[in-house]
Design an enzyme around this catalytic site. Structure first.
Site, PDB file in Angstrom:
ATOM      1  N   GLY A 156       0.940  -1.249   0.060  1.00 35.88           N
ATOM      2  CA  GLY A 156       0.000  -0.106   0.007  1.00 35.88           C
ATOM      3  C   GLY A 156       0.895   1.256   0.143  1.00 35.88           C
ATOM      4  CB  ILE A 158       4.364   2.304   4.370  1.00 33.14           C
ATOM      5  CG1 ILE A 158       3.744   3.432   5.152  1.00 33.14           C
ATOM      6  CG2 ILE A 158       5.924   2.218   4.759  1.00 33.14           C
ATOM      7  CD1 ILE A 158       3.267   2.821   6.714  1.00 33.14           C
ATOM      8  CB  THR A 237       8.267  -0.183   9.713  1.00 29.78           C
ATOM      9  OG1 THR A 237       8.028  -0.524   8.328  1.00 29.78           O
ATOM     10  CG2 THR A 237      10.076  -0.126   9.705  1.00 29.78           C
ATOM     11  NE  ARG A 239       0.438  -0.916  14.928  1.00 31.80           N
ATOM     12  CZ  ARG A 239       0.901   0.471  14.331  1.00 31.80           C
ATOM     13  NH1 ARG A 239       2.002   0.457  13.772  1.00 31.80           N
ATOM     14  NH2 ARG A 239       0.165   1.532  14.515  1.00 31.80           N
ATOM     15  CD  GLU A 268       5.910  -0.817  19.773  1.00 28.65           C
ATOM     16  OE1 GLU A 268       5.627  -1.732  18.669  1.00 28.65           O
ATOM     17  OE2 GLU A 268       5.556   0.394  19.735  1.00 28.65           O
ATOM     18  CG  HIS A 286       6.415   2.394  17.076  1.00 26.24           C
ATOM     19  ND1 HIS A 286       5.260   1.458  17.518  1.00 26.24           N
ATOM     20  CD2 HIS A 286       5.851   2.843  15.953  1.00 26.24           C
ATOM     21  CE1 HIS A 286       4.426   1.610  16.549  1.00 26.24           C
ATOM     22  NE2 HIS A 286       4.922   2.440  15.594  1.00 26.24           N
ATOM     23  N   GLY A 288       8.814   4.923  13.312  1.00 25.94           N
ATOM     24  CA  GLY A 288       8.607   5.072  11.502  1.00 25.94           C
ATOM     25  C   GLY A 288       8.084   6.555  11.287  1.00 25.94           C
TER      26      GLY A 288
HETATM   27  N1  LIG Z   1       6.495   1.813  12.404  1.00 25.07           N
HETATM   28  C1  LIG Z   1       5.598   2.696  12.143  1.00 25.07           C
HETATM   29  O1  LIG Z   1       5.958   3.686  12.705  1.00 25.07           O
HETATM   30  C2  LIG Z   1       4.546   2.935  11.254  1.00 25.07           C
HETATM   31  C3  LIG Z   1       4.121   4.097  10.707  1.00 25.07           C
HETATM   32  C4  LIG Z   1       2.792   4.043   9.994  1.00 25.07           C
HETATM   33  C5  LIG Z   1       2.028   2.829   9.583  1.00 25.07           C
HETATM   34  N2  LIG Z   1       2.773   1.753  10.463  1.00 25.07           N
HETATM   35  C6  LIG Z   1       2.008   0.482  10.060  1.00 25.07           C
HETATM   36  O2  LIG Z   1       2.206   0.035   8.568  1.00 25.07           O
HETATM   37  C7  LIG Z   1       0.964  -0.407   8.190  1.00 25.07           C
HETATM   38  C8  LIG Z   1       0.499  -0.189   6.575  1.00 25.07           C
HETATM   39  O3  LIG Z   1       0.688   1.244   6.593  1.00 25.07           O
HETATM   40  P1  LIG Z   1       0.117   1.844   4.969  1.00 25.07           P
HETATM   41  O4  LIG Z   1      -0.204   3.144   5.271  1.00 25.07           O
HETATM   42  O5  LIG Z   1       0.863   1.272   4.008  1.00 25.07           O
HETATM   43  O6  LIG Z   1      -1.396   1.055   4.924  1.00 25.07           O
HETATM   44  P2  LIG Z   1      -1.974   0.789   3.399  1.00 25.07           P
HETATM   45  O7  LIG Z   1      -3.448   0.460   3.579  1.00 25.07           O
HETATM   46  O8  LIG Z   1      -1.721   1.755   2.469  1.00 25.07           O
HETATM   47  O9  LIG Z   1      -1.313  -0.790   2.943  1.00 25.07           O
HETATM   48  C9  LIG Z   1      -1.567  -1.903   3.452  1.00 25.07           C
HETATM   49  C10 LIG Z   1      -1.125  -3.196   2.409  1.00 25.07           C
HETATM   50  O10 LIG Z   1      -1.322  -4.241   3.225  1.00 25.07           O
HETATM   51  C11 LIG Z   1      -1.953  -5.150   2.468  1.00 25.07           C
HETATM   52  N3  LIG Z   1      -2.618  -6.422   3.234  1.00 25.07           N
HETATM   53  C12 LIG Z   1      -3.631  -6.174   3.992  1.00 25.07           C
HETATM   54  N4  LIG Z   1      -3.898  -7.462   4.399  1.00 25.07           N
HETATM   55  C13 LIG Z   1      -2.858  -8.342   3.925  1.00 25.07           C
HETATM   56  C14 LIG Z   1      -2.466  -9.522   4.007  1.00 25.07           C
HETATM   57  N5  LIG Z   1      -3.552 -10.410   4.793  1.00 25.07           N
HETATM   58  N6  LIG Z   1      -1.546 -10.243   3.428  1.00 25.07           N
HETATM   59  C15 LIG Z   1      -0.777  -9.277   2.770  1.00 25.07           C
HETATM   60  N7  LIG Z   1      -1.089  -7.995   2.552  1.00 25.07           N
HETATM   61  C16 LIG Z   1      -2.053  -7.295   3.230  1.00 25.07           C
HETATM   62  C17 LIG Z   1      -2.955  -4.358   1.485  1.00 25.07           C
HETATM   63  O11 LIG Z   1      -3.299  -5.174   0.563  1.00 25.07           O
HETATM   64  C18 LIG Z   1      -2.183  -2.883   1.253  1.00 25.07           C
HETATM   65  O12 LIG Z   1      -1.153  -3.317   0.351  1.00 25.07           O
HETATM   66  C19 LIG Z   1      -0.089   0.284   8.952  1.00 25.07           C
HETATM   67  O13 LIG Z   1      -1.316  -0.345   9.267  1.00 25.07           O
HETATM   68  C20 LIG Z   1       0.606   0.211  10.460  1.00 25.07           C
HETATM   69  O14 LIG Z   1       0.214  -0.850  11.099  1.00 25.07           O
HETATM   70  C21 LIG Z   1       3.866   1.926  11.204  1.00 25.07           C
HETATM   71  O1  LIG Z   2       0.441   3.192  12.273  1.00 23.83           O
HETATM   72  C1  LIG Z   2       0.871   4.106  12.379  1.00 23.83           C
HETATM   73  O2  LIG Z   2       0.616   5.314  11.913  1.00 23.83           O
HETATM   74  C2  LIG Z   2       2.047   4.664  13.316  1.00 23.83           C
HETATM   75  O3  LIG Z   2       2.700   3.405  13.955  1.00 23.83           O
HETATM   76  C3  LIG Z   2       1.827   5.490  14.184  1.00 23.83           C
HETATM   77  O4  LIG Z   2       1.454   6.745  13.706  1.00 23.83           O
HETATM   78  C4  LIG Z   2       2.649   5.846  15.262  1.00 23.83           C
HETATM   79  O5  LIG Z   2       3.821   6.437  14.546  1.00 23.83           O
HETATM   80  P1  LIG Z   2       4.996   5.918  14.713  1.00 23.83           P
HETATM   81  O6  LIG Z   2       5.557   5.993  15.981  1.00 23.83           O
HETATM   82  O7  LIG Z   2       4.797   4.491  14.352  1.00 23.83           O
HETATM   83  O8  LIG Z   2       6.046   6.269  13.623  1.00 23.83           O
END
Ligand SMILES: NC(=O)c1ccc[n+]([C@@H]2O[C@H](COP(=O)([O-])OP(=O)(O)OC[C@H]3O[C@@H](n4cnc5c(N)ncnc54)[C@H](O)[C@@H]3O)[C@@H](O)[C@H]2O)c1
Ligand SMILES: O=C(O)[C@H](O)[C@H](O)COP(=O)(O)O
Length: 321
Positions: A156, A158, A237, A239, A268, A286, A288
């Site tokens: 998606g 990211i 990055t 969950r 976490e 964490h 990201g």
């Molecule tokens: N580490 C961080 O700080 C941080 C920051 C932002 C988001 N995140 C995490 O990253 C995740 C993704 O964010 P995004 O904005 O790219 O989301 P998004 O909705 O744009 O993309 C999600 C992707 O996951 C895919 N997906 C869903 N279920 C699936 C499955 N069972 N198998 C394979 N692929 C599957 C979807 O098809 C899509 O391509 C968030 O839900 C969040 O948990 C972490």
């Molecule tokens: O899912 C997210 O968007 C992030 O995990 C949440 O915004 C927290 O930001 P982070 O600390 O993950 O960068």
């Protein structure tokens, strides 16, 4: 007066924006995030709550907030902390903050990829520990990512931003996702979609970018980890609970996997002690989306979502159960 509660300190301009709309704004300002009891007390009588990913928004939370609650605006793209069905049952709108943090999170994911493949953590620890070192031709050699294949679980916002960074470093892009990567990115990046098991077994690096759902909990489990290529790397990055952390630690300890770089953890902020003792793991707390510009944009967007619902307008980022 309409009351907006914010469960964590957020940038002052975002608070000012909420206050300027004439609402009472209460911000949790303790040195630690509120514990469960503090959280439930804080949200009592709120019309809107701005939450963060560590706030569990479930039936108990909604009950504590009471009948005035109209919107829960999560300051995050992920929303696995929110029971969307419970919100819908009470007519509470839940929102998230997509579209403003994908570059920041992909920057971190790519930074972690370079850090683990070039053994930056090991080098940093060695120097800080005061251990002797000299330039040697074979000292602390890592691996090049050029010409290797990255396998994205989730493509998606990211995942696609990560793919762009990897392509710029001449990696090949493969992915497994619920839907094909969007065009024109898929064509521009020559990204190849494939079934998850094939992806895990064939790529040099597996990087997770899916949401945490019942379908993705332990999507990288012991069985799949056992099929990974010897010498492969894992980047997470997404969950923590998307990976069986203990199985990952065992594969890293045995040397079958070359390394892992993690930003998120199953329990976490607790970290499996088995991971803490390993040299071939890079650990980030964490981070990201943790840059000033991105966090400001996330807080502003969450504020915009809350204010829209309070004004009777559709929220820009309403989540569907
Ligand atoms: N580490 C961080 O700080 C941080 C920051 C932002 C988001 N995140 C995490 O990253 C995740 C993704 O964010 P995004 O904005 O790219 O989301 P998004 O909705 O744009 O993309 C999600 C992707 O996951 C895919 N997906 C869903 N279920 C699936 C499955 N069972 N198998 C394979 N692929 C599957 C979807 O098809 C899509 O391509 C968030 O839900 C969040 O948990 C972490
Ligand atoms: O899912 C997210 O968007 C992030 O995990 C949440 O915004 C927290 O930001 P982070 O600390 O993950 O960068």
């Amino acid at each position: 007066m309409t009351r907006i509660c914010v469960t964590d300190a957020i940038p002052e301009p975002s608070i000012a924006r909420l206050r300027a709309s004439g609402h009472e704004v209460i911000v949790h300002d303790g040195p630690q995030p509120p514990d469960r009891a503090e959280l439930l007390t804080l949200v009592e009588g709120a019309d809107a709550v701005l939450t963060v990913l560590s706030d569990r928004v479930d039936a108990e939370f909604l009950e504590a907030a009471g009948p005035r609650l109209k919107v829960v605006a999560n300051i995050a793209a992920g929303h696995d902390n929110i029971d969307l069905a419970a919100c819908a049952a009470r007519g509470v709108v839940a929102t998230n903050t997509p579209g403003v943090l994908f570059d920041a999170t992909a920057d971190l994911a790519f930074g972690l990829l370079l850090a683990v493949t070039r053994r930056l953590g090991e080098g940093e620890r060695l120097i800080r520990a005061g251990r002797p070192w000299r330039y040697r031709t074979t000292f602390l050699l890592g691996h090049s990512i050029e010409g290797k294949t990255i396998g994205l679980i989730g493509a998606g916002q990211i995942g696609t931003a990560m793919a762009r960074r990897c392509r710029a470093f001449r990696m090949s892009i493969a992915y497994a996702a619920e839907h094909p990567m969007r065009e024109p990115a898929r064509t521009e990046l020559d990204a190849v979609g494939m079934p998850l098991d094939e992806l895990v077994a064939s790529c040099d690096v597996i990087s997770l970018h899916c949401p945490l759902t019942e379908g993705t909990r332990h999507i990288l489990d012991a069985g799949r980890i056992a099929t990974m290529r010897p010498g492969a790397y894992v980047i997470n990055t997404a969950r923590g609970a998307c990976i069986d952390e203990h199985a990952l630690a065992q594969a890293l300890a045995s040397g079958r996997l070359a390394g892992a770089a993690l930003d998120v953890y199953e329990n976490e902020p607790e970290i499996d002690p088995a991971l803490l003792g390993l040299e071939n793991v890079v650990l980030a707390p964490h981070l990201g989306s943790a840059n000033v510009e991105t966090r400001t944009a996330m807080c502003d967007l969450a504020a915009e979502n809350a204010l829209a619902v309070l004004a009777g307008r559709p929220a820009p980022n309403a989540l569907r159960p």
